[in-house]
Design an enzyme around this catalytic site. Sequence first.
Site, PDB file in Angstrom:
ATOM      1  N   ARG A 216      -5.164 -10.494  -7.472  1.00  0.00           N
ATOM      2  CA  ARG A 216      -4.700 -11.194  -6.281  1.00  0.00           C
ATOM      3  C   ARG A 216      -5.882 -11.892  -5.613  1.00  0.00           C
ATOM      4  NH1 ARG A 216       0.602  -9.266  -4.825  1.00  0.00           N
ATOM      5  NH2 ARG A 216       1.434  -8.468  -6.796  1.00  0.00           N
ATOM      6  N   GLU A 218      -6.632 -12.931  -2.779  1.00  0.00           N
ATOM      7  CA  GLU A 218      -6.443 -12.865  -1.342  1.00  0.00           C
ATOM      8  C   GLU A 218      -7.785 -12.560  -0.680  1.00  0.00           C
ATOM      9  OE1 GLU A 218      -3.661  -9.715  -1.516  1.00  0.00           O
ATOM     10  OE2 GLU A 218      -1.906 -11.038  -1.595  1.00  0.00           O
ATOM     11  N   ARG A 224      -7.846  -1.448   2.663  1.00  0.00           N
ATOM     12  CA  ARG A 224      -6.636  -1.160   1.894  1.00  0.00           C
ATOM     13  C   ARG A 224      -6.339  -2.179   0.814  1.00  0.00           C
ATOM     14  NH1 ARG A 224      -1.984  -0.987   6.212  1.00  0.00           N
ATOM     15  NH2 ARG A 224      -0.568  -1.905   4.710  1.00  0.00           N
ATOM     16  N   GLU A 368       2.021   1.200   2.768  1.00  0.00           N
ATOM     17  CA  GLU A 368       2.915   0.820   1.666  1.00  0.00           C
ATOM     18  C   GLU A 368       2.231   1.099   0.330  1.00  0.00           C
ATOM     19  OE1 GLU A 368       3.767  -3.127  -0.802  1.00  0.00           O
ATOM     20  OE2 GLU A 368       3.696  -3.424   1.374  1.00  0.00           O
ATOM     21  N   SER A 371       6.396  -1.731  -3.796  1.00  0.00           N
ATOM     22  CA  SER A 371       7.336  -2.789  -3.459  1.00  0.00           C
ATOM     23  C   SER A 371       8.318  -2.893  -4.620  1.00  0.00           C
ATOM     24  CB  SER A 371       6.606  -4.114  -3.261  1.00  0.00           C
ATOM     25  OG  SER A 371       7.503  -5.126  -2.875  1.00  0.00           O
TER      26      SER A 371
END
Length: 445
Positions: A216, A218, A224, A368, A371
Amino acid sequence: MTSPATPEQSAPVALPRTLTQNLGQFDGQQVRLQGFVHARRDLGGVQFLVLRDKSGIAQCVGSGLHLPLPESSVEIVGSVKAHKKAPGGYEVQIESLKVLSAAIQASPVEIPKMEWNVNPETMLDYRYVSVRGLRERAALKVQAELVFAFHSYLRGEGFTEISTPKIVSAGAEGGANLFKLDYFGEQAYLAQSPQLYKQIMVGVFERVYEVAPVYRAEEHATSRHLNEYLSLDVEMGFIEDEEEVMELENGLLAAIMERLKLTCAAEFELVGASIPEVPAHIPRITLMEARALVHEKFGHTVGGKDLDPEAERLLCQHYAETQGSDFVFVTKYPRAARPFYAHPEINPDGSISSEITRGFDLLFRGIEITSGGQRIHDHAMLMDSIRAYKMNPDAMTGYSEVFKYGMPPHGGFAIGAERLTAKLLGIANVRYARAFPRDRNRLTP
């Protein structure tokens, strides 16, 4: 403590190797240990060496020794004696010490004194040696065992392991969080998820799973997030709705925790963490109900289309206090918070919801970790969704074509292995739950 023996120049090799965790089986007997110099000290002619091997540590004591630097590889022959203050209740009286491979300089980090709450950058800069620490390797052992349990449970439930490409022509979830690369002059990307391929493979094996890294791009700089992490992916066909997927994950998590109880009790004890009990039926709450709950009970207002980190923490606090559950499923996510392949909710009158999907998240101890949801299996519905998300249908042909050929209702989920490991062990920074983490600023070691 009895007087230590004077060492000889070299150790005999006739004895089989004994692991430190098994010293209690050899009380009063001679053993041969091999491992690393974890720590050393000299007290008025009596010398102590703490030896570390793959199973644990052992206190060894002798005199007249030439102790090598910490982290040197050594072999020790000596007699096992009960000692209440020694790790494991036994120590080894050194009869001979042999240096197998000497450290040529002092370790850049003092491994026995490392803690997860110190400067993470220092420990990660020297990860090639800091990963040897007892707490560090405990996290990796726990992760290895939970991955083993993941494999074992799913195979028992009729799943087949698959392997999907990590160099792809398009992102599985759209968006800009893709690492680009040159593929012989063409634009390609590192896979952000195996989602599209595991859906295709439902048409082959009906129930499939994969354990593999995902990527990812990001620009997070949080405790996290990782830019490369180990994803535990599951997909299953011929379901009624997302409830079947959640039931499967419920059973899977229970099996993982039972495995950890059997194999990692020492690791959890070392770090002072507890293995959670998984309820027979993990609580469920819809996203809108969750947002209302944290506002009404805690005064926290959630903005945006999803739960923010504080809302996740508060929701988990609520279920821990009221139902004794460390887990909670948040269901019925809006379309804006889910990828294009999320199956829309079916309204009571049989119509298709334009706002709500059959997507869910699983929260664990405030964060979380999963997903998932039911996926679109109807070709016409899928093409409408691709266009609604303003994606190029032509770029998705390699994926969308299979839905012309009778794909069954299906769904699945993905668990982030590092996040689950970190929350199980109380690790504040997820980077410590990976041997060699990759974040926005780290490509080495």
